[in-house]
Every structure is written in structure tokens, then in C-alpha cells.
Write a protein that holds these residues in place. Structure first.
Motif, PDB file in Angstrom:
ATOM      1  N   LYS B  74       0.853  -1.086  -0.023  1.00 15.67           N
ATOM      2  CA  LYS B  74       0.008   0.074   0.066  1.00 15.67           C
ATOM      3  C   LYS B  74       0.831   1.204  -0.059  1.00 15.67           C
ATOM      4  CE  LYS B  74      -4.056  -1.502   2.061  1.00 15.67           C
ATOM      5  NZ  LYS B  74      -4.621  -2.092   3.375  1.00 15.67           N
ATOM      6  N   LYS B  76       0.926   5.426   0.000  1.00 17.91           N
ATOM      7  CA  LYS B  76      -0.021   6.752  -0.188  1.00 17.91           C
ATOM      8  C   LYS B  76       0.442   7.807  -1.401  1.00 17.91           C
ATOM      9  CE  LYS B  76      -1.791   6.913   4.254  1.00 17.91           C
ATOM     10  NZ  LYS B  76      -1.198   6.457   5.578  1.00 17.91           N
ATOM     11  N   LYS B  78      -0.390  11.150  -3.456  1.00 19.23           N
ATOM     12  CA  LYS B  78      -1.214  12.559  -3.354  1.00 19.23           C
ATOM     13  C   LYS B  78      -1.830  12.870  -4.803  1.00 19.23           C
ATOM     14  CE  LYS B  78       0.603  15.430  -0.202  1.00 19.23           C
ATOM     15  NZ  LYS B  78       1.978  15.213   0.569  1.00 19.23           N
ATOM     16  N   GLU B  87      -4.517  13.052  -0.067  1.00 20.21           N
ATOM     17  CA  GLU B  87      -3.758  11.741   0.094  1.00 20.21           C
ATOM     18  C   GLU B  87      -4.670  10.380  -0.144  1.00 20.21           C
ATOM     19  OE1 GLU B  87      -1.120  10.879   3.394  1.00 20.21           O
ATOM     20  OE2 GLU B  87       0.044  12.286   2.345  1.00 20.21           O
ATOM     21  N   GLU B  89      -4.931   6.131  -0.645  1.00 18.82           N
ATOM     22  CA  GLU B  89      -4.025   4.782  -0.606  1.00 18.82           C
ATOM     23  C   GLU B  89      -4.119   4.149  -1.770  1.00 18.82           C
ATOM     24  OE1 GLU B  89      -4.535   2.165   2.537  1.00 18.82           O
ATOM     25  OE2 GLU B  89      -3.192   3.517   3.758  1.00 18.82           O
TER      26      GLU B  89
END
Ligand code: SF4
Ligand code: SF4
Lengths: 389, 210, 214
Positions: B74, B76, B78, B87, B89
Motif C-alpha cells: 500500500k 500513499k 497525492k 492523499e 491510498e
């Protein structure tokens, strides 16, 4: 395994074998096996001959290949145990032990005392019957048709009966379990085994008198197929074949697996490394096996036969790997296991002593006659179930 | 001899070689050393001949297949969502290429110790599967390396006689690889297994009757 | 003297040959179909299904839990579960196998199915004269062919069968006591039927594999 060529063909003329038209000096390529009565199973040798003399020999095998290792990757750990019987089908109990030992190393399982004794008793009986049968087969290959083999089989029969009353099967025993053995000795088994062990010295003497000083046997074997010490070590030869060359290496003494350090026995060593020494070493090892057997039958304690913590179903060792090996009758038999934490081994590998001992076959045979090839092969002691896996 | 000792000794005698200790979490405690293929023959010769070790006996040589895995992680990131930077995921999937590994179990017949375990990796499983052969160092590797070539498809450079050993010469695949698919016609005989029966039947409809 | 070794060996064979006239022990051959060796108790050949009582359909101990099918190394057991239930050997309501086939041309007599069965429902037979003229269906044994009575089991493996019977009797007594206790405590609720996936007599000491296991 290469594809079959025509059985006999005359090699094309090359500078190396430019002979005359009469055929003299020409090299013959002969395929020995796979249905040859003395190749100990479906085994073939591509032999190039100069007259009677062997100039090249390539062992060809794989006819019995069933990819045991792949099958085991799809089985549970216990599910592979019956398949190990079918490796060296003459010595199923030592195969069981080698596999059980590797899994015990992998999972850190302890074996109770009584089970260790039972393992040693059955393993030494297996060694005894393997060596007796091998000497029978070896002399059969030399033309002593039948008699020594039948004497050996008579003794083997008694041992197989003992195995049957213990494990339920004569050859495919499937007896050892991780952390012990499957069932305890039935009532009266020990007495029967002791009685049998008491008859063995007489058999050994008879067996030795039958052949050991036989002039024909000596003429056929002494100085034939000499394996030097250094070469034997480098080629990874193990077991009686190695010790006949004078290398003092017996896994029972080196690793002291099980409880072999409690027993007094010697490791017989050969001096010349020829076929006669390989024959003699087996006779001597049978005597030593008998010593171990007698000590074990005398000292076996009462107690549990399997570690109570081990489970039959749902056995999943933690991730990791282990290599476990024992001194099987034919040499070092090793199992290499990689676990990924599931119920099936990620990798399961059999280190087959028979196959490794075949590495030296060509070097032993070169320069000898075709008839000696049969004797040398017999003295190496192969079982195709284990070579091909 | 612990793997650490062996590592430092080998590194002291063979300049430029890289060794890595692969620890083994199982109770057997048999840790191994990963060696780099470029220096493999030099390392092997050193292990065989150098005095304190004298690993003159190579017992077991075997292959292991480690196919590529899909690793999802996973992350993050933007992103502009409806004009606003947010943001978010995301699951990013990466595919490893996998490799074939060859494992050598070494013992010493002279000093009676062992095992010392060496491992070597190929770069991938398809093209760059070459490894140096250790048969010139230990003759016992001859048949076993042939077997690995046969069943796993590792090509050993410097092997004197690299042919198939268990499968026949015309065979093409490497059956011990984990992604090996057995041919549908490997068993013609109808047994009680429905799948086998079905597979044989399908094979016959494609290939015509026997 | 050259030839001495050969003569020594020949003396040994002569001794064995002549000895066979006086000692029964040296005559090792058994003329098989007419003469037979005594059967060794532990001998095993192919599995059979044990049933209690007289009716093989009613008395089968197998509850069709699929454990042996899963554990059999060459996968030669084929089971289909029933949709209804009947009381099993210890008196619990259980499923029973609608189809239970063993392909003995594949079976390798390893006894693993016997070891893993938590219900003592499958045991090893000793019959070895099994030739059949049809190598496919003749060697695929169905439920009817496999079912053998508990008396047969006692006949071929007396020691083992006695131990199994004692254990089953203990289980039965325990369950009877429990049913009585629950019946006294809450007379209205019947005993919950055991779930088919293995809450059998041995479930306490032999954990049943979970679904994640292969
Ligand atoms: S393990 Fe026993 S009870 Fe379960 S299906 Fe097999 S024979 Fe029946
Ligand atoms: S004896 Fe072994 S092979 Fe035969 S049915 Fe039972 S588990 Fe399967």
C-alpha cells in the motif's frame, strides 16, 4: 537418459580408430541393458569396446524415474513416508529412518529411547539382509548361479518375517514416524529376534566358507576395478564402496545420529579398493551389524515409542530447512527439506547413495573386459528405485 | 566452524568475493552461505584445499526453484480529487522475477565436520540461468548438476558432460520447476480418477483416437 | 593347493543338501497353493470398512468425514457424502458415505487412511488372493465390497480389534452418561447432532485439520 541407439554399431572411422578392413582396431559401441539380466534393474550402459576392452562407458538411467521429489511437494509430510519405501526397496526401513530424521531435524522433534532402539534394531537387520542379498547377487553375476543367493535369501526370509510381524509388510514397511515409530513391538517379537540373532554367526561362517577363499572368485575380483582413496572421496562415493578403498568414514560414527554412540562396533576398512575388498567389506560389516544388533536386543528399555507432542494430522513445521543423513546399507542417504510453513514441503530432495556411487563406474571399468563390467557394477550395489527416484 | 568464521576466512583469501550468510530459522540450525557465481570456483577450491576446513566431500547438490512473486504494497499518493489535492491510498503491485538456486552440502571426510552449505542464485528463471559448474572441484557434483540441468534448467558452465540424465533427450521442459504443467496425455489409462479420465478423453478428442 | 577354496565351498553345499534329508529347517520351500504359511497377525493388504451388527448398510462406522480421502497419498479413495444422517457406532447422528470407492490398483497398502481415521471405521484386510479378470472395474471396490463385519476384524487382527472395541465401548459409555446428564438438566432440548466435519470420539486428542490445510 538418452534415446536408445541401435544395439550394436561400428563407429565411423576416425583418426583415432583407423583400423584395417578386417575390422581389427575398430571400436564397437554396444548397448548393455536395459533388459540385461545383470544390470540390476532397468539400467543401460553405453559401452565402447576395443575388442574385449572397455574404452568408454556411459551409464544411462531414468527408466524408473517417477519424479518422487515432485510428488512429495504435493504430499503432506507424512504422505511421503510410504513413498520412501519405494526408493531402495530392499532397505525400506533405513529409508524411513533417513526421512524421519530429516523431518525431526527440521521440526526439532525428540525421539524416545525405546523408539531409538527399535530403529537401530530394524536398521541393522536391514543392513544385514542387504549385504547378504548383495553378495548373493554379486556371485550370481560371476556365474555362481543360485546357491549363495538362495542361502542369503533363506536368511532374508526370516528377517522379512520379523519385519512383517512388526510393521505389517515385508518390504514396504512404512514404519517410522516423526518422533518415533508407528507401533510397539508385538508380544514375543524380541525373543524371536534374539533367537534369530543367535543363529546368525553360524550362517555367516557358512557363507564365508562357501566363497571367501574360492579361487574363481578371487581371480575374477582381485585387482579388478580399483578405486583409489583420493578419487573415491572426491567423487562422493559413500558406504561400503568408500570404506573398501580405505577411507574411514561411516556416518554412524561421524554424526552419531540416533544413539549409535552407545554401541561398540568397528568400521571395517579395505586396503586395495578392488572388487574383492568391496565383497569382503560387506561380509565384515555383517559381523559388525550383528554385534550392534545383539547389544540393542539386550539393552532395549521399556517406554513410549513415539513423542506424544507430535501430531499425525495437521503437521506443519516452521519455515526453515534441514539436511538429515544416515548411513544406509548402500551409503549415505540424505534428505534435504525446505519448509515454508505449510503442510507440504516446499522442497524435498533425496540424496541417493546409489546414484552418487555410479559416478565412478566409468573410471572403474575402463581398461577391463566386458565381463568385468558386470562384476564391478554388481560390487557397487545399485537399486534402480533409488537411482532414478 | 561457524558460518561467520568461514565467511571472514574466505573473504581474507579471495579478494573481491561476496559472501552473504543466509540464516535458517528452523531448529536444525544449518545456516548457509550465499556465494557470488563469479568467484564460485575459487571459493570452492579454497574450501576444499585450505587447511582448517578441508571440505573434500561434496555430498548433496540440489536445485530449488523460487518463482517470481507478486508483491502488493500500500502506498500513499497525492492526487487531485475533484480539484482538491488529497492523499489517497493505492495498492501498487510489483512482480519479482524469481530465480533458481543451487545448494551444495559440503562435508569433510578428513576432519569429519560439516555440513557447510553453499548457495548460488541465477539472475532469473528464463534466460540468464548460467552458473559455474563445481564439477572440476568435486567430481561428485557431476551427476547431480546434470540432474539440476535436467529438472530445473540451470546451465552449468564448465561442466564436462551436460546432458539430460533422468528425462529423455528429446524432452523439452524442466519438470521440477514449480510452474511446470504436466502434459494432458501423460496417462492414457482410465483409472477411477475422474479428472484423469476427463483429461485423457479431451486429449483424444483433440489428438484423435489412440 | 589350488582348488581348495572351491572344494571347501562345495563341502558346504553338500552339507546343506544332505542336511535337508534330516533337518526340516533346511527345507525352506513351501508348496504354496496346497501348503500355506500361518498368517502373521500384523499383516496388512488393502483397507476395508468395518460395520457393527448384522446389517452392513446400517452398521457402517464411517461418517464420511473425508479425512482419509484427503490424507491418502496416491488419492485412491473416492467418497460422496449422504444428505441424511443415521446414528454412528457410538450413537451420535452422523452422515454416512453414499459412495465409498477405493481403487486398489492404485492403493499402495500404506495404512495411512487407517491411522488418520478418527472413527476406527477403516482397517486393513489380510486377503491377498485378489486376481480379477477386469483390471479397471474389477479393482475399483465399492462400499458393498469393502464392508466387512467387526467379527471379521476380530478374526484377522484379534489384539488390535479388542483394543478398538474397548475404546469404543468407553466412548459409548461416556456419551450415554453425557446424554443422560443433559437430558436431566434440560429435558426439552435434544442432543445437538455432531457436525459432520469430525467431532467424533477421538476429536479431543486428534485435532481435525482446518480448512486452510491442503
Ligand atoms: S476417515 Fe474414517 S470416518 Fe472419515 S471418511 Fe475415512 S473412513 Fe470414513
Ligand atoms: S492404504 Fe494408503 S493408499 Fe491405500 S487407501 Fe489407505 S491411505 Fe490410500
Amino acid at each position: 537418459m538418452s534415446t536408445a541407439t541401435e544395439p550394436v554399431r561400428i563407429l565411423p572411422q576416425s583418426p583415432a580408430n583407423s583400423g584395417s578392413d578386417s575390422g581389427e582396431g575398430q571400436l564397437l559401441e554396444v548397448s548393455m541393458g536395459p533388459q540385461h539380466p545383470s544390470t540390476h534393474g532397468v539400467f543401460r550402459m553405453d559401452v565402447v569396446l576395443d575388442g574385449e576392452r572397455v574404452v568408454r562407458l556411459k551409464p544411462v538411467f531414468g527408466y524408473l524415474h517417477r519424479n518422487h521429489e515432485k510428488i512429495a511437494e504435493h504430499e503432506t509430510y507424512l504422505g511421503s513416508m510410504p513413498y520412501t519405501d519405494r526408493l531402495d526397496y530392499i532397505c525400506s526401513l533405513t529409508n524411513n529412518w533417513a526421512y524421519a530424521l530429516a523431518v525431526e531435524k527440521l521440526a526439532g522433534i525428540q525421539v524416545p529411547e525405546r523408539a531409538e532402539y527399535i530403529r537401530i534394531i530394524t536398521a541393522e537387520m536391514t543392513r544385514f539382509l542387504n549385504h547378504a542379498a548383495l553378495i548373493g547377487f554379486l556371485t550370481q553375476d560371476m556365474g555362481a548361479s543360485g546357491t549363495p543367493l538362495m542361502y542369503a535369501f533363506r536368511e532374508r526370509e526370516t528377517i522379512l518375517d520379523l519385519f512383517e510381524s512388526l510393521t505389517g509388510a515385508r518390504m514396504m514397511c512404512n514404519y517410522m514416524r516423526f518422533g518415533g515409530c508407528r507401533v510397539d513391538l508385538p508380544a514375543g517379537w524380541l525373543d524371536q529376534a534374539k533367537k534369530f540373532a543367535a543363529t546368525l554367526p553360524r550362517f555367516l561362517e557358512e557363507f564365508e566358507r562357501l566363497l571367501a577363499t574360492n579361487e574363481i572368485l578371487m581371480a575374477r575380483t582381485q585387482g579388478v576395478g580399483v578405486l583409489s582413496k583420493e578419487f573415491a572421496v572426491n567423487a562422493g562415493v559413500t558406504g561400503p564402496v568408500l570404506r573398501a578403498s580405505g577411507v574411514n568414514y561411516d556416518v554412524r560414527k561421524v554424526d552419531k545420529y540416533g544413539i549409535y554412540d552407545r554401541f561398540a562396533f568397528k568400521v571395517p576398512l579395505g586396503e586395495h579398493g578392488d572388487t574383492y575388498d568391496r565383497y569382503m567389506i560387506r561380509l565384515l560389516e555383517m559381523r559388525e551389524s550383528l554385534k550392534i544388533l545383539n547389544q540393542a536386543l539386550r539393552d532395549i528399555p521399556e517406554g513410549p515409542i513415539v513423542d506424544p507432542k507430535t501430531k499425525i494430522r495437521g503437521f506443519k513445521p516452521k519455515p526453515g530447512e534441514a539436511y538429515g543423513r544416515i548411513e544406509a546399507p548402500k551409503g549415505e542417504l540424505g534428505f534435504y527439506l525446505i519448509s515454508d510453513g505449510t503442510a507440504n514441503p516446499y522442497r524435498y530432495r533425496v540424496r541417493s547413495s546409489c546414484m552418487m556411487n555410479l559416478t565412478v563406474l566409468e573410471d572403474l571399468c575402463i581398461g577391463h573386459n566386458v565381463a568385468d563390467v558386470v562384476v564391478i557394477l554388481g560390487s557397487i550395489d545399485i537399486v534402480m528405485g533409488e537411482v532414478d527416484r | 566452524m561457524t558460518p561467520e568464521n568461514i565467511k571472514s576466512e574466505v573473504e581474507a583469501s579471495i579478494p573481491g568475493c561476496q559472501l552473504e550468510i543466509v540464516s535458517n530459522p528452523s531448529p536444525s540450525g544449518q545456516h548457509s552461505l550465499r556465494i557470488d557465481p563469479a568467484h564460485a570456483v575459487a571459493i570452492a577450491t579454497f574450501l576444499r584445499d585450505a587447511e582448517p576446513l578441508r571440505l573434500d566431500y561434496c555430498s548433496n547438490v540440489t536445485g530449488v526453484d523460487w518463482p517470481g512473486k507478486e508483491i502488493s504494497e500500500k502506498v500513499k499518493v497525492k492526487k487531485l480529487v475533484d480539484g482538491v489535492e488529497q492523499e489517497v491510498e493505492e495498492i501498487r503491485k510489483t512482480q519479482t522475477i524469481g530465480h533458481l538456486e543451487v545448494v551444495y552440502h559440503l562435508f569433510s571426510m578428513e576432519k569429519k565436520h560439516g555440513p557447510v552449505i553453499l548457495r548460488m542464485r541465477t539472475e532469473d528463471r528464463a534466460e540468464r540461468v548460467h552458473l559455474p559448474s563445481l564439477t572440476p572441484v568435486w567430481r561428485s557434483a557431476e551427476f547431480q548438476e546434470r540432474e539440476i540441468f535436467d529438472l530445473y534448467g540451470v546451465i552449468f558452465d564448465g561442466h564436462p558432460d551436460l546432458r539430460r540424465i533422468l528425462m529423455w533427450d528429446g524432452f523439452e521442459d524442466h519438470p521440477m520447476r514449480r510452474d511446470y504443467v504436466e502434459p494432458d496425455d501423460f496417462e492414457y489409462e482410465p483409472t477411477a480418477h475422474d479428472e484423469v479420465l476427463e483429461r485423457a478423453r479431451q486429449h483424444r478428442t483433440v489428438m484423435g483416437p489412440l | 593347493m589350488f582348488g581348495e577354496g572351491i572344494l571347501k565351498g562345495l563341502a558346504e553345499t553338500a552339507r546343506n543338501f544332505l542336511g535337508s534329508y534330516v533337518s526340516k529347517k533346511r527345507l525352506t520351500t513351501v508348496q504354496y497353493p496346497e501348503q500355506r504359511l500361518p498368517q502373521i497377525e500384523a499383516y496388512r493388504n488393502f483397507p476395508f470398512l468395518v460395520y457393527d451388527g448384522d446389517d452392513w448398510q446400517q452398521g457402517l462406522r464411517c461418517v464420511s468425514c473425508f479425512i482419509c480421502e484427503k490424507e491418502c497419498p496416491p488419492k485412491c479413495i473416492i467418497i460422496e457424502k449422504s444428505t441424511d444422517k443415521k446414528p454412528d457406532a457410538v450413537g451420535k447422528l452422523q452422515f454416512y458415505p453414499k459412495v465409498f470407492n477405493i481403487d486398489v490398483s492404485v492403493c499402495m497398502s500404506c495404512q495411512i487412511c487407517v491411522e488418520v481415521c478418527p472413527f476406527d471405521a477403516i482397517k486393513m484386510d489380510t486377503d491377498f488372493e485378489l486376481s480379477s479378470t477386469d483390471r479397471f472395474s474389477g479393482l475399483l471396490w465399492d462400499k458393498k465390497h469393502l464392508a466387512k463385519s467387526n467379527e471379521h476384524y476380530h478374526k484377522i487382527h484379534p489384539t488390535e480389534a479388542a483394543a478398538v472395541d474397548a475404546q469404543l465401548a468407553a466412548e459409548r459409555a461416556k456419551i450415554a452418561a453425557k446424554t443422560k446428564a443433559t437430558a436431566e438438566a434440560k429435558p426439552a432440548t435434544p442432543t445437538p447432532p455432531a457436525n459432520a466435519n469430525g467431532a467424533g470420539p477421538n476429536a479431543a486428542n486428534q485435532p481435525v485439520p482446518t480448512a486452510t490445510e491442503k
